[in-house]
Structures are given as C-alpha cells and as structure tokens.
Enzyme design. Structure first.
Site, PDB file in Angstrom:
ATOM      1  NE  ARG A 106     -13.649  -5.720 -19.922  1.00 30.98           N
ATOM      2  CZ  ARG A 106     -12.514  -5.177 -19.555  1.00 30.98           C
ATOM      3  NH1 ARG A 106     -12.486  -4.249 -18.633  1.00 30.98           N
ATOM      4  NH2 ARG A 106     -11.386  -5.579 -20.084  1.00 30.98           N
ATOM      5  CB  THR A 110     -20.048   0.769 -22.290  1.00 30.71           C
ATOM      6  OG1 THR A 110     -20.303  -0.637 -22.152  1.00 30.71           O
ATOM      7  CG2 THR A 110     -20.968   1.338 -23.356  1.00 30.71           C
ATOM      8  CG  ASP A 202      -8.492 -16.066 -20.132  1.00 28.44           C
ATOM      9  OD1 ASP A 202      -8.910 -15.007 -20.613  1.00 28.44           O
ATOM     10  OD2 ASP A 202      -9.235 -17.035 -19.837  1.00 28.44           O
ATOM     11  CG  ASP A 205      -8.032 -18.398 -23.112  1.00 25.76           C
ATOM     12  OD1 ASP A 205      -9.108 -18.758 -23.625  1.00 25.76           O
ATOM     13  OD2 ASP A 205      -7.491 -17.304 -23.358  1.00 25.76           O
TER      14      ASP A 205
HETATM   15  N1  URA Z   1      -9.711 -13.167 -15.731  1.00 23.09           N
HETATM   16  C1  URA Z   1      -8.768 -14.135 -15.875  1.00 23.09           C
HETATM   17  O1  URA Z   1      -9.052 -15.212 -16.373  1.00 23.09           O
HETATM   18  N2  URA Z   1      -7.521 -13.861 -15.478  1.00 23.09           N
HETATM   19  C2  URA Z   1      -7.172 -12.701 -14.903  1.00 23.09           C
HETATM   20  O2  URA Z   1      -6.007 -12.536 -14.537  1.00 23.09           O
HETATM   21  C3  URA Z   1      -8.162 -11.709 -14.762  1.00 23.09           C
HETATM   22  C4  URA Z   1      -9.431 -11.975 -15.185  1.00 23.09           C
END
Ligand code: URA
Length: 211
Positions: A106, A110, A202, A205
């Site tokens: 991302r 923008t 995430d 992660d």
């Molecule tokens: N990407 C992720 O890994 N977790 C989220 O909650 C949203 C996007």
C-alpha cells in the site's frame, strides 16, 4: 450448482481452529499449523462445484461407474505474503494445481495498492483460479489483485480467505460481483488502523513471527 457471493463455512472443526488462531497466546508454529489445516477444510467448499465426469472402474467385487474430476485445470494464486499460509493447505488437497503469486503493497501517500510482483501460470483463461489471502479487510488490495488476474486472462475466479470484514465483502461485491468469496467468518468491522475486529491481528506477522 453456483456458489453465492459470500459463503461462511461454519463447520465446527473450522470454527474451533479459528478460535485457537484468534487467541493472542497461540504461538507462531501452532498458528501456521492451524492455518494450513483450515485451508484444506475451506478448500472443500471453494471447489464444491468442480465439474465431474462418469468413468468406468473395476472394484475387486465388480465393474461399476463412478465419478472423477472432469480434468478442470486449476491455478492457485497466493496474495503475498500471508497468502502463502493458506496456499500450503490448499496445495496439499490439490497437488496438481499450478501456482502463482501476486505481491502488492500500500503506497503510504495515496494508500492505493501498488504491484511489486506478479508471476502466474500460463493459460489462466482456461483455468479455475482460486486466489488466497487470509484477511479480506478493506478489500482494496484483494480487488486490485483480482483486477490483475483478470487482465492476465482469468475469467473463472474464486477468492478464499480466513476472515473477512463486512467492508471488504462489500468492496469485492462492487468491484467483482462475479468472484465468489469463501471464508470462515465475517467479523464485526474494521478499526481505524484497518485491522479486522475482533480478528486475529496481523496474519503475516503471526504466521512468520515478525513481530
Ligand atoms: N491484514 C491483517 O493481517 N490483519 C487484519 O486485521 C487486516 C489486514
């Protein structure tokens, strides 16, 4: 039989494993194993309408007619990097599928998805394409990944995720109403940081232990 726009797989085994994955105390190795297991279970649903054909087979008892897959070519597309966690489980179930990768990040200014990697199998137009990404959050990068797959020729696409936010499902419905989504849950909403609530944090992660 046609898949609806969004299917939530509410099977007890899927929901049990998902709850373990949501737990912030679940370690990386366990999270990775659970994602692989759920991926195989979700793959059953996403491949539900694969065409079949009748074949003759001789059992040890007598000849009979039974069903086999009708040679449909498949492509699994992992949306990097968390998609690889789902990909592993789906590949175990469909080992003959070709595999591709789409990398998007991302742009911080923008906030739009920018492609940094794209490698997909040839003849996408002849394949059933299953794009995999564990988290359907805003839907912006998922919709952009599907745009790229369509530009590469894909016409028969499904989207497989572990968790979805209502915002992401809506975004995909607007951008790609022809792409059925299969997920284990549609959670409550997105928070201000774009995380799915309650979600699981995430996914990348947690999958790779990078935080
Ligand atoms: N990407 C992720 O890994 N977790 C989220 O909650 C949203 C996007």
């Amino acid at each position: 039989m046609t898949l609806p726009h969004c299917t939530v797989v509410d099977h007890p085994l899927v929901q049990h494993k998902l709850t373990l994955m949501r737990d912030k105390e679940t370690p990386t190795s366990e999270f990775r194993r659970l994602l692989k297991e759920i991926a195989a279970l979700l793959a059953y649903e996403v491949t539900r309408e694969l065409p079949m054909k009748d074949v003759s087979v001789e059992t040890p008892v007598e000849p009979t007619t039974a069903q086999k897959l009708d040679g449909k070519k498949m492509a699994l597309i992992s949306i990097l990097r968390a998609g690889n966690g789902l990909l592993d489980g789906v590949m175990e179930l469909i080992p003959s599928a070709r595999v591709g990768f789409v990398g998007l990040y991302r742009d911080p200014e923008t906030l739009q998805p920018v492609q940094y990697y794209f490698k997909v199998p040839e003849a996408l137009d002849e394949r059933m394409v299953i794009a995999v990404d564990p988290m359907l959050a805003t839907g912006n990068s998922s919709a952009a990944a599907i745009d790229l797959l369509k530009e590469a020729g894909a016409t028969n696409i499904r989207f497989l995720c572990l968790l979805a936010a209502p915002e992401g499902v809506q975004r995909m419905k607007e951008a790609h109403p022809d792409v059925p989504i299969v997920t284990a849950s549609i959670d409550s909403h997105l928070n201000d940081h774009g995380y799915i609530v309650p979600g699981l944090g995430d996914a990348g992660d947690r999958l790779y232990g990078t935080k």
